[in-house]
Design an enzyme around this catalytic site. Structure first.
Site, PDB file in Angstrom:
ATOM      1  CB  CYS A 249       7.806  -3.316  18.393  1.00 55.33           C
ATOM      2  SG  CYS A 249       9.197  -4.546  18.374  1.00 55.33           S
TER       3      CYS A 249
ATOM      4  CB  CYS B 239       6.187   6.687  12.574  1.00 55.62           C
ATOM      5  SG  CYS B 239       6.499   8.307  13.216  1.00 55.62           S
TER       6      CYS B 239
ATOM      7  CB  SER C 262      20.161   0.600  18.327  1.00 54.93           C
ATOM      8  OG  SER C 262      19.657   1.904  18.465  1.00 54.93           O
TER       9      SER C 262
ATOM     10  CG  ASP D 171      15.942  10.784  29.800  1.00 53.63           C
ATOM     11  OD1 ASP D 171      16.330  10.712  28.833  1.00 53.63           O
ATOM     12  OD2 ASP D 171      14.934  11.680  30.275  1.00 53.63           O
TER      13      ASP D 171
ATOM     14  CB  CYS E 156       3.710   7.572  26.825  1.00 56.90           C
ATOM     15  SG  CYS E 156       5.274   8.313  27.438  1.00 56.90           S
TER      16      CYS E 156
ATOM     17  CG  ASN F  73      -0.002  26.600  38.511  1.00 54.29           C
ATOM     18  OD1 ASN F  73      -0.337  26.087  37.427  1.00 54.29           O
ATOM     19  ND2 ASN F  73       0.363  27.840  38.485  1.00 54.29           N
TER      20      ASN F  73
ATOM     21  CG  ASP G  24       3.367   4.153  24.806  1.00 51.96           C
ATOM     22  OD1 ASP G  24       4.520   4.531  25.004  1.00 51.96           O
ATOM     23  OD2 ASP G  24       2.408   4.193  25.512  1.00 51.96           O
TER      24      ASP G  24
ATOM     25  NE  ARG H 185       8.603  21.364  27.640  1.00 49.66           N
ATOM     26  CZ  ARG H 185       9.257  22.303  27.376  1.00 49.66           C
ATOM     27  NH1 ARG H 185      10.329  22.843  27.853  1.00 49.66           N
ATOM     28  NH2 ARG H 185       9.177  22.936  26.314  1.00 49.66           N
TER      29      ARG H 185
ATOM     30  CG  ASN I 199      11.604   1.186  18.201  1.00 48.11           C
ATOM     31  OD1 ASN I 199      12.928   0.768  18.494  1.00 48.11           O
ATOM     32  ND2 ASN I 199      10.450   0.257  18.882  1.00 48.11           N
TER      33      ASN I 199
END
EC number: 1.17.99.6
Length: 380
Positions: free
Chosen positions: A247, A198, A152, A134, A97, A280, A241, A295, A155
């Site tokens: 939007c 969505c 706000s 964040d 994204c 890795n 996205d 992650r 979405n």
């Protein structure tokens, strides 16, 4: 201390250091947010990635005693990929994204906030400051909304008049009593495009998100993905996205202000098959600098298998068989078995039958059976 003069100096300095928008807010508790978070918790809509203490999320003074104001900042990021490599029938690609393009935004925003902190402390040495991006306790969106950065949106993103919702947010709590800005008027009106678009129905209604259904969240989980969501994932490797690209406020919005945010096309739109066997070390070298790697490689590799199944990529069958045969991780073996069922042939059925005889893990065996059933359905 002339607060008005200092505030104006901060605004001017923020532009010099690459902050695209800055606003000031009071530290009064976020009561409306608190009610919403309690409701989200009761409904089980939280992802588990957020701060669990609702008091800390909604009361700035718990985070910095004698706090008097919050400075909110926003940095615009690109929405269009220059020189994007093509995904072809023999070389299918996945996508990260937009919020994960370029250098990890946590570092970029922390850099700007540190410079801002130094600027303030030079002028007000007795001031106390606490910055976050964040992963901090406060809700970046709630602060940005109160500080007039944007409204706000339905979405669940902050939408700025200048940059749409393609902005990273950060904030600084301080003991300096700055003059608060006025929140912006909500411009979403009757538009419901993001809710309607969505893919999983995660946007329950405008401004309410069931995180557990959100593809952005699902791409970051490490276990087996529920069947109903595999079909919706498409070629997404990390994030989603859809609610931003649909939007109207984002139409034509694409900003390339910050060198650190410029994406490497081969990193953010990578070939899928090589991902299945990436070590890795290779993963860290290639994807480590972007936020979408936080992650580790396992969710990305699982999503790559789902993407290959989405494309029904027959050129990947041998690679997928190898994953099923050799990968030590049950989630990878099981997802590979399912993927073979989605794109395979009679030969794949024989392969799955043999794999079933050797497999010991119950969940993997269930996925192998799913794959066999899909192939038998194709045959009949």
């Amino acid at each position: 201390m002339n607060i008005q003069k200092l505030q104006q100096e901060i605004i001017e300095y923020s532009k010099q250091i690459g902050i695209d928008k800055i606003g000031f807010a009071s530290t009064s508790p976020f009561d409306e947010l608190k009610e919403r978070l309690i409701r989200q918790q009761k409904l089980g809509y939280q992802s588990g990635f957020e701060e669990s203490d609702i008091e800390k999320r909604t009361n700035p003074e718990l985070l910095l005693p004698k706090a008097k104001s919050i400075i909110a900042i926003a940095l615009a990021y690109p929405s269009k990929l220059k020189n994007a490599p093509r995904s072809t029938k023999t070389e299918r690609r996945g996508i990260f994204c937009r919020a994960s393009w370029g250098q990890d935004y946590h570092y970029v925003l922390r850099d700007r906030l540190k410079k801002l902190e130094a600027f303030i402390l030079e002028r007000v040495p007795e001031a106390k400051v606490k910055s976050m991006v964040d992963t901090g306790e406060l809700s970046d969106r709630a602060v940005a909304e109160r500080a007039g950065i944007g409204w706000s949106g339905k979405n669940c993103s902050i939408i700025t008049p200048e940059y749409g919702s393609y902005v990273y947010l950060g904030e600084m709590i301080t003991t300096v009593p700055f003059i608060p800005d006025t929140p912006l008027e909500d411009r979403c009106g009757t538009c419901n495009k993001c809710v309607d678009a969505c893919p999983t129905g995660a946007l329950i209604q405008g401004g309410q998100l069931d995180s557990n259904k959100c593809i952005a969240f699902l791409t970051q989980t490490k276990g087996f993905l529920a069947d109903e969501y595999r079909e919706k994932l498409g070629n997404r490797l990390y994030g989603c996205d859809t609610c931003q690209t649909i939007c109207p406020e984002n139409k034509g919005k694409d900003f390339h202000f910050h060198e650190e945010m410029e994406p490497d096309p081969e990193v953010v739109k990578p070939l899928l098959r090589p991902l299945l066997f990436i070590s890795n070390r290779e993963f860290k070298e290639k994807f480590g600098p972007i936020s979408g790697s936080w992650r580790g490689k396992k969710p990305i590799q699982r999503n790559a298998l789902i993407a290959l199944a989405h494309y029904k990529d027959r050129t990947a069958i041998e690679d997928i068989k190898q994953v099923l045969k050799e990968d030590p991780r049950p989630v990878m073996r099981g997802t590979a078995a399912w993927a073979l069922g989605k794109i395979g042939d009679t030969e794949s059925r024989e392969f799955l039958l043999l794999a079933r005889e050797k497999e010991k893990d119950e969940e993997v065996l269930m996925e192998i059976d799913k794959g066999i059933q899909m192939l038998e359905g194709k045959k009949s």
